[in-house]
Design a protein around this motif. Structure first.
Motif: not given
Length: 124
Positions: A26-27, A29-35
């Motif tokens: 989870r990222n 800052q953006s609350d999505d799973y992009t890390n």
């Protein structure tokens, strides 16, 4: 680092790649799973009773959902690199850092000799 991306050439011949994937976290800052956390290659035999899971990352430690007891770890040295190898029954687990990558390798029903050859193929 070429051996990571040609890992198929150092896997025991009776195993085939059954899956490969990336794990994202989870990222905040953006609350999505992009890390991107790591890449995982999974190999097994036809019966499914022998397998190797190779996870690696140049962005921290590969994520896993359980850990081995540190007291069971044995220090090892492969091609002048110190690493820890754990064993529980017929499962081996190795973790190490090499060339700015963190590795997490788990095997089931693979001999210690096969694990050693795999590690020597990665750690040049």
């Amino acid at each position: 680092m070429d051996s990571i991306f040609n890992i198929d050439t150092i896997i025991p011949s009776n195993l085939t790649k059954s899956s490969y994937y990336a794990i994202y976290t989870r990222n905040a800052q953006s609350d999505d799973y992009t890390n991107l956390n790591c890449y995982v290659f999974y190999y097994s035999n036809k019966a499914g009773d022998k397998n190797i899971r190779v996870a690696f990352s140049n962005n921290g430690t590969p994520i896993r959902d359980y850990h081995f007891d540190e007291s069971g770890a044995k220090n090892s040295n492969i091609n002048n690199l110190d690493l820890l190898i754990y064993q529980y029954q017929k499962t081996y687990f190795a973790k190490f850092n090499y060339n700015n990558y963190s590795f997490d390798i788990e095997t089931n029903n693979i001999s210690l000799d096969e694990l050693t050859l795999l590690l020597k193929g990665i750690i040049k």
